[in-house]
Design an enzyme around this catalytic site. Structure first.
Site, short mmCIF file in Angstrom:
data_model
loop_
_atom_site.label_atom_id
_atom_site.label_comp_id
_atom_site.label_asym_id
_atom_site.label_seq_id
_atom_site.Cartn_x
_atom_site.Cartn_y
_atom_site.Cartn_z
N MET A 286 15.20 -2.01 -31.46
CA MET A 286 15.53 -1.23 -32.66
C MET A 286 16.40 -0.03 -32.30
O MET A 286 17.33 0.30 -33.04
CB MET A 286 14.27 -0.78 -33.39
CG MET A 286 13.48 -1.93 -34.00
SD MET A 286 14.47 -3.10 -34.96
CE MET A 286 15.21 -2.04 -36.19
N GLU A 287 16.14 0.60 -31.17
CA GLU A 287 16.96 1.73 -30.74
C GLU A 287 18.40 1.30 -30.49
O GLU A 287 19.34 2.01 -30.87
CB GLU A 287 16.35 2.36 -29.49
CG GLU A 287 15.08 3.15 -29.75
CD GLU A 287 13.83 2.32 -29.99
OE1 GLU A 287 12.79 2.91 -30.33
OE2 GLU A 287 13.86 1.07 -29.86
N ASP B 126 33.05 6.79 -41.25
CA ASP B 126 33.06 8.12 -41.86
C ASP B 126 34.27 8.94 -41.44
O ASP B 126 34.90 9.60 -42.26
CB ASP B 126 31.78 8.87 -41.50
CG ASP B 126 31.76 10.27 -42.10
OD1 ASP B 126 31.92 10.39 -43.33
OD2 ASP B 126 31.60 11.24 -41.34
#
Length: 163
Positions: A128-129, A143
């Site tokens: 998950m990390e 972004d």
């Protein structure tokens, strides 16, 4: 009955017993890893940010107005890996030994391929990390470049390897 129980009963081949974050009654729970031995763990995850060739040239030439896109994305990925338990509810807090974020610009496909490698010594893996790190690095690229390319996509977030 929870909506999740209903959902799993409607989908064939999915059993509550096979999903590690549900107890025998179908309630969500954190996996108990206290009986597992500590071992060296590594996970590698990938992601891809597809963009216009002009955007990729701006990134490669460090000409994006917001700064060094890949440098900032690297820091974002590392920070995200360290914050995974705050984002993923059943994820165990881990002492990470290493987080590495690598970028491979692909001029032919007009994309940046991201690889996140996370290591620890512990009782549970770091998949998950690694996945959160790859996703956060990709979202950071988006972004920082969205003002010049709103058509970018962040895709292919996946586990590549774990040991």
């Amino acid at each position: 009955m929870s909506s999740w129980k209903i959902c799993f009963r409607l989908v064939p081949n999915i059993s509550m017993k096979k999903l590690s974050h549900f107890d025998k009654d179908g309630a969500d729970s954190m996996v108990d890893v206290s009986d597992k031995q500590e071992t060296a763990r590594e996970a590698i995850a990938g992601a891809r940010v597809t963009m216009t060739p002009a955007t990729l040239r701006l990134i490669a030439g460090r000409k994006v107005a917001k700064g060094d896109v890949l440098g900032v994305a690297r820091v974002a990925g590392i920070m995200a890996a360290k914050r995974t338990p705050e984002l993923i509810p059943m994820s165990h807090p881990l002492n990470l030994s290493s987080v590495e974020i690598a970028f491979e610009p692909d001029l032919k496909a007009s994309c940046v391929n991201i690889t996140a490698t996370v290591r620890t010594t512990g009782r549970t893996g770091v998949e998950m990390e690694a996945l959160v790190a790859a996703a956060a690095a990709g979202l950071t690229i988006y972004d920082m470049c969205k003002s010049v390319d709103r058509a970018m996509t962040v895709t292919g977030i996946r586990l590549l390897r774990k040991s």
